[in-house]
Design a protein around this motif. Structure first.
Motif, mmCIF file in Angstrom:
data_model
loop_
_atom_site.group_PDB
_atom_site.id
_atom_site.type_symbol
_atom_site.label_atom_id
_atom_site.label_comp_id
_atom_site.label_asym_id
_atom_site.label_seq_id
_atom_site.Cartn_x
_atom_site.Cartn_y
_atom_site.Cartn_z
ATOM 1 N N ILE A 1 0.865 -1.191 0.000
ATOM 2 C CA ILE A 1 0.000 0.000 0.000
ATOM 3 C C ILE A 1 0.897 1.235 0.000
ATOM 4 O O ILE A 1 1.060 1.933 1.011
ATOM 5 C CB ILE A 1 -0.958 -0.025 1.197
ATOM 6 C CG1 ILE A 1 -1.740 -1.349 1.214
ATOM 7 C CG2 ILE A 1 -1.940 1.144 1.109
ATOM 8 C CD1 ILE A 1 -2.573 -1.554 2.448
ATOM 9 N N ALA A 2 1.505 1.477 -1.161
ATOM 10 C CA ALA A 2 2.473 2.572 -1.319
ATOM 11 C C ALA A 2 2.423 3.045 -2.763
ATOM 12 O O ALA A 2 3.362 2.867 -3.529
ATOM 13 C CB ALA A 2 3.866 2.094 -0.933
ATOM 14 N N GLU A 3 1.297 3.643 -3.115
ATOM 15 C CA GLU A 3 1.032 3.966 -4.518
ATOM 16 C C GLU A 3 2.018 4.978 -5.098
ATOM 17 O O GLU A 3 2.430 4.851 -6.258
ATOM 18 C CB GLU A 3 -0.405 4.484 -4.677
ATOM 19 C CG GLU A 3 -1.476 3.443 -4.407
ATOM 20 C CD GLU A 3 -1.817 3.263 -2.944
ATOM 21 O OE1 GLU A 3 -2.671 2.412 -2.636
ATOM 22 O OE2 GLU A 3 -1.223 3.987 -2.094
ATOM 23 N N ALA A 4 2.369 5.973 -4.320
ATOM 24 C CA ALA A 4 3.319 6.978 -4.815
ATOM 25 C C ALA A 4 4.673 6.333 -5.115
ATOM 26 O O ALA A 4 5.288 6.587 -6.159
ATOM 27 C CB ALA A 4 3.472 8.103 -3.790
ATOM 28 N N ASN A 5 5.124 5.482 -4.203
ATOM 29 C CA ASN A 5 6.380 4.767 -4.414
ATOM 30 C C ASN A 5 6.278 3.854 -5.631
ATOM 31 O O ASN A 5 7.248 3.713 -6.396
ATOM 32 C CB ASN A 5 6.723 3.952 -3.166
ATOM 33 C CG ASN A 5 8.034 3.209 -3.307
ATOM 34 O OD1 ASN A 5 9.046 3.793 -3.659
ATOM 35 N ND2 ASN A 5 8.011 1.910 -3.037
ATOM 36 N N MET A 6 5.115 3.245 -5.834
ATOM 37 C CA MET A 6 4.924 2.359 -6.981
ATOM 38 C C MET A 6 5.093 3.116 -8.296
ATOM 39 O O MET A 6 5.743 2.619 -9.235
ATOM 40 C CB MET A 6 3.532 1.722 -6.929
ATOM 41 C CG MET A 6 3.231 0.809 -8.102
ATOM 42 S SD MET A 6 1.654 -0.083 -7.945
ATOM 43 C CE MET A 6 0.466 1.272 -8.021
ATOM 44 N N MET A 7 4.534 4.309 -8.383
ATOM 45 C CA MET A 7 4.658 5.096 -9.612
ATOM 46 C C MET A 7 6.111 5.504 -9.861
ATOM 47 O O MET A 7 6.602 5.458 -10.998
ATOM 48 C CB MET A 7 3.771 6.337 -9.543
ATOM 49 C CG MET A 7 2.283 6.054 -9.487
ATOM 50 S SD MET A 7 1.668 5.161 -10.939
ATOM 51 C CE MET A 7 -0.040 4.896 -10.425
ATOM 52 N N ALA A 8 6.805 5.891 -8.797
ATOM 53 C CA ALA A 8 8.208 6.282 -8.939
ATOM 54 C C ALA A 8 9.069 5.081 -9.339
ATOM 55 O O ALA A 8 9.988 5.199 -10.153
ATOM 56 C CB ALA A 8 8.712 6.893 -7.634
ATOM 57 N N THR A 9 8.745 3.917 -8.780
ATOM 58 C CA THR A 9 9.467 2.692 -9.145
ATOM 59 C C THR A 9 9.215 2.345 -10.609
ATOM 60 O O THR A 9 10.144 1.959 -11.341
ATOM 61 C CB THR A 9 9.034 1.528 -8.242
ATOM 62 O OG1 THR A 9 9.303 1.853 -6.877
ATOM 63 C CG2 THR A 9 9.757 0.242 -8.613
#
Length: 310
Positions: free
Chosen positions: A54-62
């Motif tokens: 549950i880390a959507e912002a990190n997912m987009m950056a990844t």
């Protein structure tokens, strides 16, 4: 009765098909694999699927970092989290450097149903439209979804593909051809043009039949690419029809209706009636009840036409 299938299910199935023919495809999810249907890809290609939690912002950056290596990341979560929570990362980490990331959120619109207004994204098209260079797609059915996913992998650049939870009618067979940036005229007519997107395309087709019984000839256009808008199809409709009705499962502010109005205001001022969600939040009920409650049905489209037909 038409066969029905959710666009999120077609998305999950299509990812597996795509993964078999393109080894550069990688899938990222935010702990919602069973809901977004990326679980199919996860089972088939476990080494190419990343559950980011549950880390959507990190997912987009990844995903942005993965795209910079030449891979093609398809990223999925619920639309409210993709377009809302991770907006800054989509803007600055993906779109600003023009990276090849495909953002494919599910559970868009009020047909999410029981999850309620907090989870019903009715602003996502507006948000994504404002980002420079972002392509925004909204499939009408499962068939078009499959073609969108396959075409997305061929397109170089950031893309937002809006998918739904609810089972919707399958309108097209395999002969149907989707092209990015091209609308498809599904019904002929010169009295009014109904330009619809997403699950409202099926309702627009039904509305055209209701209007036919009233002696009104309604053109139905599937505008599955909201950005870049098919300006030629819109202008043709404005020139040949008395007025236009746009229909979408999204706020009437900033979505398809706004895109059509923005274009026509500068080239051919035309009456555009925007059918959608009228500046209110959703509630909690099953998806079909929500569509009824918010007047997103064929009868509601037909009424708008009849009320404005002269």
């Amino acid at each position: 009765m038409m066969e029905k299938k959710a666009t999120r299910l077609a998305f999950g199935e299509s990812l597996v098909e795509l993964g078999k023919i393109n080894e550069n495809v990688v899938v990222l999810d935010a702990d919602l694999t069973k809901s977004t249907m990326t679980t199919f890809f996860q089972k088939e290609f476990p080494n190419r699927h990343l559950n980011m939690g549950i880390a959507e912002a990190n997912m987009m950056a990844t995903a942005a970092g993965i795209a910079s290596t030449g891979k093609i990341p398809f990223v999925s979560t619920f639309a409210i989290f993709a377009a809302g929570r991770a907006f800054e990362q989509i803007r600055n980490s993906i779109a600003y450097p023009k990276l090849n990331v495909k953002i494919c959120p599910t559970h868009a619109g009020i047909s999410v149903g029981e999850d309620g207004g907090s989870h019903q994204s009715i602003e996502d098209i507006a948000l994504m439209r404002t980002i420079p260079g972002m392509v925004v797609l909204s499939p009408a059915d499962a068939t078009e979804t499959r073609q969108m996913i396959l075409e997305a992998a061929k397109y170089e650049g950031p893309m937002y593909i809006r998918l739904g939870r609810l089972n919707v009618p399958i309108l097209f067979d395999e002969s149907y051809e989707f092209k990015i940036g091209k609308a498809v005229e599904l019904k002929e007519g010169n009295d009014v043009a109904i330009i619809a997107t997403g699950l409202m395309v099926a309702e627009a087709i039904k509305a055209s039949e209701i209007l036919k019984e009233k002696g009104i000839s309604a053109r139905v256009i599937n505008m599955s690419t909201i950005k870049p808008l098919d300006n030629d199809a819109v202008l043709k409709a404005a020139n040949e029809c008395k007025f236009i009705v746009t229909s979408e499962e999204h706020s009437v502010i900033g979505g398809l209706g706004s895109a059509v109005s923005d274009f026509l205001s500068s080239v051919r001022p035309t009456l555009v009636i925007k059918h959608g969600i009228n500046d209110v939040f959703g509630q909690s009920a099953d998806g079909d009840t929500m569509l009824d409650e918010y007047h997103l049905r064929a009868n509601d489209i037909a009424k708008l036409v009849l009320d404005n037909y002269k």
